[in-house]
Write an enzyme that holds these catalytic residues in place. Structure first.
Site, mmCIF file in Angstrom:
data_model
loop_
_atom_site.group_PDB
_atom_site.id
_atom_site.type_symbol
_atom_site.label_atom_id
_atom_site.label_comp_id
_atom_site.label_asym_id
_atom_site.label_seq_id
_atom_site.Cartn_x
_atom_site.Cartn_y
_atom_site.Cartn_z
ATOM 1 N N HIS A 190 0.855 -1.191 0.000
ATOM 2 C CA HIS A 190 0.000 0.000 0.000
ATOM 3 C C HIS A 190 0.888 1.237 0.000
ATOM 4 O O HIS A 190 1.842 1.337 0.776
ATOM 5 C CB HIS A 190 -0.903 0.001 1.238
ATOM 6 N N HIS A 234 1.434 11.002 -2.155
ATOM 7 C CA HIS A 234 0.185 10.786 -1.417
ATOM 8 C C HIS A 234 -0.560 12.109 -1.413
ATOM 9 O O HIS A 234 -0.149 13.067 -0.754
ATOM 10 C CB HIS A 234 0.488 10.333 0.013
#
Length: 717
Positions: A190, A234
């Site tokens: 992830h 991100h």
């Protein structure tokens, strides 16, 4: 540099006089914990306050075990010729043997973290040391500490003769790799580009390469629009970005070094049309023929097998197509909302539909043709995937998945055809992880974890995927692939007894004496999960426990054992080493195994040989009389999955259902039961209510069944 002159004689005018009362008062002031000991830093503060020069060699000996008592400090000063203690309760005695502290320290090599490594034993009179130890009224004197460091006679390893290394019974690929991709658990990451936490850490290609080299097969990239090229970061955080092209190059360089089986790049695409064109160009230039392209992938009734995808890279991304999206939204909104939450979700979907119609009018609603042709795994919303006749993929967050676990049969049936990916909740900003067994127990193939984080979830993941040759793919057990809803996990009996002996540890090389304890944990379906621990043993380098633990397993083919060596006296960072392995593929006997660091790599420095000695054995508890009514034997499990495979092949052309044939097979007379899972997988505390247990297979089809070692009971003399 020349040799330093010897210290002055006691009657020299340079002799320093120190009041013991002043020294004691200063010591008690610095002893904040009031345990009679001070740290090295506190000792340096005391020396500075009373202007007492102490050599580094004396400090090394004084703090060999971490802390020092007042008696140890006084012993240091008594043996110095340039210091006179005023009010010393133990005046210097004639004929007392002198120990050259400088010589002791010079023969002690201090490695990483000031860890003492014994190079050569100093020749000294042990009887004299014992006398000095008895003179100390409390605590451990300096000489006692020297003895403890150089002569650890109380530390013993009664199993030094056990030197057989631990190896799995089958170290190569032994499972059937020709089933559809949805029939395998896949080692997954992830936010694979992050180097630390989810909010401020920089992005880099190194975590991507490290994960692939450690067996990860699913890499996630969050791609955002850049001025000159797509960037990976991100979104909506303070993380620094990295070039999309550099990430693709890193994947190409390390994708197939440790495993030839396919790599999946799952893309969270936030790019505009221009950046998507740049993405397509980069993927074409860097990966070329490695990308799996198949025009039929958009209409797959089932995914191809891992064996058919050897040395291929699959792109997993959402595909924007307005007509299909309209049908999907209509399928989602076919029923009236029951709660306020559902009403809000419907409103969001309607807003998305309006946005798509607007983009369609502007000619931006579809992906560039080049990028669309590379997408072989189409990602859609879970309700859409659940109703889709095509083999697709969907993603669910940790919290959403937890709320759905009470409907475990639905998820198990869904994942027989479709891929399901779960990812950590947004609250895990420290890159911690959820328990992946919560997802694997209901058939989730892609349980994405933060590989930059450390802890039990990652250690268990490492043990899980060390099986089947460490290729990153593990075949699901047969009861997950039978084509019929399985019975609740808590309705299955214990089939295997696992016995583990924790014998000893050696070459620990701690930086001080620690309270050593081994925690033994079994991870698997909920009723199989259990934790035990040994008593704590104080030791610096080696110790013996000789403790035996027994575990009753219902689903041994999905169980992993985790050993963790900890220090029970430390609160914040008590970790010393770990090792994990799958129960499905273990040998029988007593072995030694090298303990690993937090990140799953071997220790470095003096602790690189840290070893745990243990014994392991498994016993089948299944008998012909113990097979539960309605259960499925290994033979029937294989037959049932064969029928399910035929059904997959013929369903599109004939439309016939083989449910009747499944019922016919499961109604046959039962044979002695093999391996079968059990346990309630209800994270919310609810228990599925069913009047009668449903049949469930007990082993994987078309693959070698797990080894169960029968143990003969010992004969009484």
């Amino acid at each position: 540099m020349g040799k330093q002159p010897p210290p002055p004689a006691p009657n020299s005018p340079q002799t320093m006089r120190i009041e013991v009362a002043v020294l004691r008062k200063q010591f008690e002031t610095l002893d904040i914990d009031k345990d009679g000991f001070i740290t090295r830093q506190q000792f340096c503060t005391m020396c500075r306050d009373i202007k007492l020069p102490v050599t580094p060699q004396e400090k090394n000996v004084l703090f060999a075990s971490g802390k020092a008592s007042l008696l140890s400090v006084l012993d240091i000063l008594r043996d110095r010729n340039d210091t006179t203690l005023v009010g010393d309760p133990e005046p210097q005695k004639k004929g007392r043997q002198e120990v050259n502290l400088k010589e002791v320290a010079s023969r002690t090599d201090h490695g990483q973290n000031n860890q003492p490594k014994l190079i050569k034993v100093v020749s000294m009179d042990l009887k004299s040391i014992e006398e000095r130890e008895l003179e100390a009224r409390k605590g451990l004197s300096l000489f006692g500490k020297i003895k403890q460091m150089l002569f650890p006679h109380k530390e013993e390893d009664r199993f030094e003769a056990i030197k057989t290394p631990f190896r799995l019974v089958r170290s190569a690929v032994y499972q059937d790799m020709t089933a559809p991709l949805a029939h395998y658990f896949i080692s997954s990451g992830h936010n694979s580009y992050l180097t630390g936490n989810q909010m401020t850490s920089p992005s880099s290609t190194k975590p991507i390469s490290d994960a692939l080299l450690r067996g990860c097969r699913v890499i996630e990239l969050d791609v955002w629009s850049g001025k000159t090229e797509p960037r990976v970061l991100h979104g909506h955080t303070m993380t620094k970005s990295v070039s999309f092209q550099k990430c693709v190059r890193a994947i190409k360089a390390t994708a197939f070094k440790n495993s030839q089986y396919p790599v999946i790049i799952t893309i969270e695409n936030h790019c505009n049309t221009q950046n998507k064109k740049w993405m397509a160009k980069i993927l074409n230039e860097e990966l070329g023929d490695l990308i799996y392209r198949n025009t039929a992938s958009k209409t797959w009734s089932q995914f191809p097998s891992p064996k058919a995808l050897l040395k291929k890279i699959l792109i997993r991304d959402k595909e924007v197509d307005v007509p299909d999206t309209k049908e999907m939204l209509e399928a989602e909104t076919s029923q009236a909302p029951k709660t306020k939450s559902e009403m809000n979700q419907r409103a969001k979907r309607q807003q998305m539909w309006d946005q798509l119609k607007k983009e369609e009018a502007e000619g931006q609603a579809t992906d560039p043709e080049e990028l669309s042709s590379m997408i072989s795994i189409v990602n859609v919303k879970f309700p859409v995937a659940d109703a889709s006749k095509k083999a697709v993929s969907s993603s669910l967050g940790e919290s959403t998945m937890e709320s759905m676990l009470q409907d475990q049969s639905r998820i198990i049936i869904h994942t027989q055809k479709h891929l399901l990916r779960t990812y950590p909740a947004g609250r895990r900003v420290d890159s911690s992880n959820y328990d992946p067994w919560m997802m694997w127990s209901v058939g989730t193939q892609i349980a994405a974890l933060n590989w930059q984080g450390h802890g039990a979830p990652m250690w268990v993941n490492q043990g899980m995927f060390s099986d089947n040759g460490g290729i990153g793919y593990i075949k699901k057990p047969g009861w997950m692939l039978a084509g019929t809803p399985p019975a609740p996990l808590d309705e299955f009996p214990v089939t295997t007894q696992l016995k583990i002996e924790i014998l000893s540890a050696r070459h620990m090389r701690h930086n001080r004496v620690r309270n050593n304890c081994v925690v033994v944990e079994v991870f698997g379906i909920p009723l199989d999960c259990k934790s035990e621990r040994t008593p704590s043993v104080k030791a610096f380098d080696k110790c013996t426990w000789e403790q035996t633990f027994e575990f009753q397993l219902r689903c041994p083919e999905m169980a992993v054992v985790l050993f963790t060596l900890i220090d029970e006296e430390t609160w914040n960072d008590n970790f010393c080493g770990f090792f994990s392995f799958p129960v499905n593929n273990i040998p029988r006997g007593r072995f030694q195994v090298q303990l690993l660091n937090k990140d799953g790599s071997p220790h470095k420095g003096d602790q690189r040989h840290m070893t745990l000695v243990f014994g392991v054995q498994t016993t089948s508890l299944t008998s012909s009389s113990g097979a539960r009514k309605g259960s499925i034997t290994p033979e029937n499990s294989r037959a049932l999955e064969t029928v399910a495979a035929k059904k997959r092949v013929t369903s599109d052309s004939s439309g016939k259902d083989s449910t009747d044939e499944n019922k016919r097979i499961t109604s046959q007379p039962q044979q002695p039961q093999g391996r079968r899972p059990s346990s309630s997988l209800s994270a919310t505390g609810t228990t599925p209510t069913q009047s009668s247990p449903k049949p469930r297979p007990t082993s994987t089809a078309n693959q070698e069944p797990p080894i169960i070692l029968q143990l003969e009971p010992k004969k009484k003399k």
